[in-house]
Design an enzyme around this catalytic site. Structure first.
Site, PDB file in Angstrom:
ATOM      1  N   THR A  30       0.901  -1.020  -0.016  1.00 50.14           N
ATOM      2  CA  THR A  30       0.034   0.031   0.008  1.00 50.14           C
ATOM      3  C   THR A  30       0.798   1.335   0.035  1.00 50.14           C
ATOM      4  OG1 THR A  30      -1.828  -1.049   1.160  1.00 50.14           O
ATOM      5  CG2 THR A  30      -1.742   1.167   1.301  1.00 50.14           C
ATOM      6  N   GLN A 103      -4.609  -7.822  -5.640  1.00 50.18           N
ATOM      7  CA  GLN A 103      -4.853  -8.157  -4.387  1.00 50.18           C
ATOM      8  C   GLN A 103      -6.248  -7.445  -3.839  1.00 50.18           C
ATOM      9  OE1 GLN A 103      -3.336  -6.766  -0.387  1.00 50.18           O
ATOM     10  NE2 GLN A 103      -2.394  -9.083  -0.311  1.00 50.18           N
ATOM     11  N   HIS A 180      -6.964 -11.042   0.053  1.00 45.85           N
ATOM     12  CA  HIS A 180      -6.291 -10.727   1.241  1.00 45.85           C
ATOM     13  C   HIS A 180      -7.006 -11.164   2.456  1.00 45.85           C
ATOM     14  CE1 HIS A 180      -3.553  -8.545   3.888  1.00 45.85           C
ATOM     15  NE2 HIS A 180      -3.791  -7.213   3.390  1.00 45.85           N
ATOM     16  N   ASN A 183      -3.320 -10.126   7.924  1.00 50.00           N
ATOM     17  CA  ASN A 183      -2.834  -8.982   8.582  1.00 50.00           C
ATOM     18  C   ASN A 183      -4.157  -8.028   9.219  1.00 50.00           C
ATOM     19  OD1 ASN A 183      -0.641  -9.432   7.421  1.00 50.00           O
ATOM     20  ND2 ASN A 183      -0.532  -7.777   6.006  1.00 50.00           N
ATOM     21  N   TYR A 185      -7.303  -7.948   8.559  1.00 49.52           N
ATOM     22  CA  TYR A 185      -8.465  -7.247   7.765  1.00 49.52           C
ATOM     23  C   TYR A 185      -9.539  -8.336   7.743  1.00 49.52           C
ATOM     24  CZ  TYR A 185      -5.004  -3.801   6.596  1.00 49.52           C
ATOM     25  OH  TYR A 185      -3.816  -2.950   6.841  1.00 49.52           O
ATOM     26  N   ARG A 232      -4.004 -15.036   0.611  1.00 50.37           N
ATOM     27  CA  ARG A 232      -2.848 -14.626   1.568  1.00 50.37           C
ATOM     28  C   ARG A 232      -3.422 -14.900   3.247  1.00 50.37           C
ATOM     29  NH1 ARG A 232       0.108  -8.681   2.671  1.00 50.37           N
ATOM     30  NH2 ARG A 232       2.304  -9.615   2.590  1.00 50.37           N
ATOM     31  N   ASN A 240      -2.442  -5.003  13.317  1.00 50.41           N
ATOM     32  CA  ASN A 240      -4.009  -5.062  13.553  1.00 50.41           C
ATOM     33  C   ASN A 240      -4.439  -5.821  14.603  1.00 50.41           C
ATOM     34  OD1 ASN A 240      -4.742  -2.779  11.913  1.00 50.41           O
ATOM     35  ND2 ASN A 240      -4.697  -4.191  10.069  1.00 50.41           N
ATOM     36  N   GLY A 322       8.767  -7.247  -0.088  1.00 49.77           N
ATOM     37  CA  GLY A 322       8.129  -5.911   0.135  1.00 49.77           C
ATOM     38  C   GLY A 322       8.930  -4.673  -0.004  1.00 49.77           C
ATOM     39  N   ARG A 323       9.367  -4.306   1.214  1.00 56.58           N
ATOM     40  CA  ARG A 323      10.053  -3.092   1.466  1.00 56.58           C
ATOM     41  C   ARG A 323      11.501  -3.016   0.602  1.00 56.58           C
ATOM     42  NH1 ARG A 323       9.876  -1.968   8.149  1.00 56.58           N
ATOM     43  NH2 ARG A 323       7.715  -2.230   7.972  1.00 56.58           N
TER      44      ARG A 323
END
Length: 370
Positions: A30, A103, A180, A183, A185, A232, A240, A322-323
């Site tokens: 994101t 996603q 998704h 995490n 959600y 995922r 979260n 990712g990063r």
């Protein structure tokens, strides 16, 4: 320095009917560059184009509905304008002969009333507040709110929102979609006993807590074949405010159920770099190998070396980064040639809404400076 050989990580892979040029996957990230209308744009297309040496790109999470929104200026996939906006991104990536999955996202209780139509409360499996410092909203930092538990009869509408989002993703040119379910959600809120205290057909038993995800999968299978659909999960994570005492039983059951579909892959956030709930031993990819026979993707904190070793020993087929992809658009080339990585991006630039910290990272010089 001699080139670090990564023959497994940099080898091709057959993913359904797609041939991936390597196993370095761009993780969903994101980045908040879609504007207030949540419409993908030319700057986003350039961002993805720059990173299209990845074997597969997984798009940043796209909200399936206005109700699903919970992040400022993140993109959506619930309007015709958004669908058209995504088209320029899939075209930019496909021009580089790279496949891209979208996603699909619903934030659930990780949202806030200021994101919602008529300032309604965000929804969740149960009315259990997220224990966190604050949420970034269109009206600034706000405290999390106690969500409204979805009524049983409301859930088919959300399942249909996922199906419609998949239809729009296909229209926009995506090669497949990733659900998704990680995490903290909405789907994760249904899966985990910490956040699901329901007593209807979507609660109490493992089978019932899994039912929401199952219905979403079967709805999307009317749009995409199973080998273009992925899921995922994050069994070890605390993001979260997640982490349930029965996490091992829950996620082994989920993976076992998913195994029956011949999915494109199962994406497991197995790394602990961004938090571990410490409710037992962390779950590993090797553990998921015992119940899931399809392609397995690891994620979170991997280096080139650890990714190579994980694939070499057979614990994963693909590794998502990712990063490192944020500040290294040419990450695959750097891995291939043993070039140093750019310094990590500063967190203040991750979600700045601007090109800085987004499309302005340098690629490595193709000729070495003497």
């Amino acid at each position: 320095m001699d080139t670090i050989a990564s023959p497994n990580l940099l080898s091709s892979f057959q993913l359904g009917d797609l041939i991936l040029k390597n196993r370095v996957i761009m993780a969903p990230l994101t980045r908040a560059r879609a504007g207030e209308e949540r419409i993908p744009n030319a700057m986003m297309a350039e961002y993805y184009r720059q990173r299209s040496s990845a074997g597969l790109i997984i798009s940043e999470a796209a909200s399936i509905s206005e109700q699903g929104c919970g992040w400022v200026q993140s993109p959506g996939i619930y309007s015709e304008e958004q669908t058209q906006g995504w088209t320029q991104i899939t075209e930019a990536v496909h021009d580089k002969k790279t496949p891209i999955f979208m996603q699909l996202w619903h934030c659930g209780r990780a949202s806030h009333s200021s994101f919602q139509e008529n300032n309604q409360l965000p929804v969740s499996a149960s009315a259990i507040k997220l224990n966190g410092d604050y949420v970034h909203t269109p009206i600034g930092k706000q405290q999390y709110e106690t969500p409204r538990a979805l009524e049983t009869q409301e859930i088919p509408r959300i399942v249909e929102d996922y199906r419609l989002a998949a239809e729009r993703a296909k229209k926009a040119g995506f090669d497949g979609v990733e659900i998704h379910g990680a995490n903290g959600y909405l789907i994760d809120q249904f899966l985990q006993s910490k956040t699901n205290h329901r007593t209807d057909k979507y609660g109490e038993s493992l089978e019932n807590r899994y039912r929401f995800l199952q219905e979403i999968i079967e709805a999307i299978l009317t749009v995409y074949p199973a080998n273009k659909l992925a899921v995922r999960i994050s069994p070890n994570g605390i993001y979260n405010d997640m982490g349930s005492p029965d996490y091992r039983e829950t996620f082994l059951y989920v993976a076992q159920q998913l195994n029956s579909y011949n999915l494109a892959y199962l994406h497991v956030v197995d790394g602990l770099e961004f938090g571990f709930h410490e409710l037992g031993e962390p779950m590993t990819l090797a553990e998921f190998r015992t119940v899931f026979n399809g392609p397995l993707m690891g994620n979170c904190g991997y280096t080139q070396e650890s990714a190579e070793e994980t694939i070499k020993v057979g614990n994963a087929d693909l590794i998502a980064f990712g990063r490192p992809f944020i500040s290294n658009p040419d990450l695959v080339e750097r891995f291939t040639n043993n070039w140093p990585l750019n310094p990590p991006a500063q967190m203040k630039d991750w979600y700045s809404f601007e090109k800085e910290g987004y499309i302005d990272f340098p690629t490595y010089p193709q000729t070495k400076v003497s």
